[in-house]
Design a protein around this motif. Sequence first.
Motif, PDB file in Angstrom:
ATOM      1  N   ALA A  92       8.550  -4.515  -4.830  1.00 23.38           N
ATOM      2  CA  ALA A  92       7.098  -4.227  -4.967  1.00 23.38           C
ATOM      3  C   ALA A  92       6.838  -3.317  -6.350  1.00 23.38           C
ATOM      4  N   TRP A  93       5.810  -3.702  -7.055  1.00 20.20           N
ATOM      5  CA  TRP A  93       5.481  -2.912  -8.210  1.00 20.20           C
ATOM      6  C   TRP A  93       5.229  -1.441  -7.591  1.00 20.20           C
ATOM      7  N   GLY A  94       5.585  -0.488  -8.398  1.00 21.12           N
ATOM      8  CA  GLY A  94       5.224   1.037  -8.044  1.00 21.12           C
ATOM      9  C   GLY A  94       5.850   1.446  -6.766  1.00 21.12           C
ATOM     10  N   LEU A  95       6.777   0.821  -6.384  1.00 20.99           N
ATOM     11  CA  LEU A  95       7.560   1.260  -5.077  1.00 20.99           C
ATOM     12  C   LEU A  95       7.597   2.942  -4.782  1.00 20.99           C
ATOM     13  N   ASP A  96       7.342   3.686  -3.821  1.00 22.85           N
ATOM     14  CA  ASP A  96       7.425   4.981  -3.732  1.00 22.85           C
ATOM     15  C   ASP A  96       7.923   5.323  -2.274  1.00 22.85           C
ATOM     16  N   PRO A  97       8.220   6.380  -1.896  1.00 22.70           N
ATOM     17  CA  PRO A  97       8.654   6.696  -0.457  1.00 22.70           C
ATOM     18  C   PRO A  97       7.797   6.554   0.603  1.00 22.70           C
TER      19      PRO A  97
ATOM     20  N   ILE B 104       0.762  -1.086   0.031  1.00 20.47           N
ATOM     21  CA  ILE B 104      -0.115   0.016   0.113  1.00 20.47           C
ATOM     22  C   ILE B 104       0.781   1.321  -0.051  1.00 20.47           C
ATOM     23  N   TYR B 105       0.231   2.487  -0.421  1.00 24.14           N
ATOM     24  CA  TYR B 105       0.921   3.873   0.036  1.00 24.14           C
ATOM     25  C   TYR B 105       0.229   4.401   1.152  1.00 24.14           C
ATOM     26  N   LEU B 106       0.908   4.760   1.984  1.00 23.26           N
ATOM     27  CA  LEU B 106       0.375   5.563   3.027  1.00 23.26           C
ATOM     28  C   LEU B 106       0.446   6.886   2.723  1.00 23.26           C
ATOM     29  N   ARG B 107      -0.664   7.568   2.285  1.00 20.95           N
ATOM     30  CA  ARG B 107      -0.708   9.009   1.627  1.00 20.95           C
ATOM     31  C   ARG B 107      -0.749   9.952   3.101  1.00 20.95           C
ATOM     32  N   GLU B 108      -1.084   9.487   3.907  1.00 19.20           N
ATOM     33  CA  GLU B 108      -1.261  10.401   5.225  1.00 19.20           C
ATOM     34  C   GLU B 108      -1.223   9.509   6.429  1.00 19.20           C
ATOM     35  N   GLY B 109      -0.599   9.996   7.363  1.00 19.27           N
ATOM     36  CA  GLY B 109      -0.275   9.107   8.596  1.00 19.27           C
ATOM     37  C   GLY B 109       1.099   8.251   8.613  1.00 19.27           C
TER      38      GLY B 109
ATOM     39  N   PRO C 198      -2.227   0.108  -4.524  1.00 17.52           N
ATOM     40  CA  PRO C 198      -1.620   0.303  -6.046  1.00 17.52           C
ATOM     41  C   PRO C 198      -2.436  -0.577  -6.995  1.00 17.52           C
ATOM     42  N   LYS C 199      -2.260  -0.094  -8.063  1.00 15.15           N
ATOM     43  CA  LYS C 199      -2.878  -0.716  -9.306  1.00 15.15           C
ATOM     44  C   LYS C 199      -2.650  -2.218  -9.515  1.00 15.15           C
ATOM     45  N   TYR C 200      -1.450  -2.477  -9.356  1.00 13.54           N
ATOM     46  CA  TYR C 200      -1.069  -3.755  -9.663  1.00 13.54           C
ATOM     47  C   TYR C 200      -0.374  -4.652  -8.692  1.00 13.54           C
ATOM     48  N   THR C 201      -0.053  -5.879  -8.566  1.00 11.53           N
ATOM     49  CA  THR C 201       0.920  -6.329  -7.622  1.00 11.53           C
ATOM     50  C   THR C 201       1.698  -7.372  -8.498  1.00 11.53           C
ATOM     51  N   ILE C 202       2.597  -8.010  -7.701  1.00  6.41           N
ATOM     52  CA  ILE C 202       3.465  -8.950  -8.569  1.00  6.41           C
ATOM     53  C   ILE C 202       3.268 -10.537  -8.147  1.00  6.41           C
ATOM     54  N   ASN C 203       1.884 -10.567  -7.873  1.00  9.66           N
ATOM     55  CA  ASN C 203       1.535 -12.063  -7.371  1.00  9.66           C
ATOM     56  C   ASN C 203       1.461 -12.707  -8.771  1.00  9.66           C
ATOM     57  N   GLN C 204       2.186 -13.881  -8.908  1.00 13.28           N
ATOM     58  CA  GLN C 204       2.213 -14.457 -10.259  1.00 13.28           C
ATOM     59  C   GLN C 204       0.887 -15.494 -10.174  1.00 13.28           C
ATOM     60  N   VAL C 205       0.432 -15.954  -9.064  1.00 11.70           N
ATOM     61  CA  VAL C 205      -0.668 -16.885  -8.877  1.00 11.70           C
ATOM     62  C   VAL C 205      -1.938 -16.176  -8.077  1.00 11.70           C
TER      63      VAL C 205
END
Length: 112
Positions: A76-81, A53-58, A101-108
């Motif tokens: 992780a896909w789309g890593l950010d700070p 997840i992204y913690l946008r606040e807190g 995030p819109k995507y994960t890297i879960n293959q199954v």
Amino acid sequence: MPQIIVLPHHELCPEGTVIETQSGISVCDALLANDVEIEHACEMSNACTTCHIYLREGFDSVEESDETEDDLLDKAWGLDPESRLSCQTIVGDTDLVIEIPKYTINQVSENH
């Protein structure tokens, strides 16, 4: 009681939602208990990145990530700070605003 504000996600929570929760539980547990079906392929054992997840606040109100979580987040896909694993992010006394995030890297994925 703290709240988790979930920003809209096209599949899991199209309208977004606000969850009243208790301190001391993981964000992942709170989401699942409130019908936001975030992936958690490793069953919340800190062994994958599907609950990213992204913690946008807190962000500053939760405990810092440990080395294992940091190593996983690097994959992780789309890593950010503001990235965290929801299974390792424990709700405190402060409201959190999260984005899934819109995507994960879960293959199954059993849900797809």
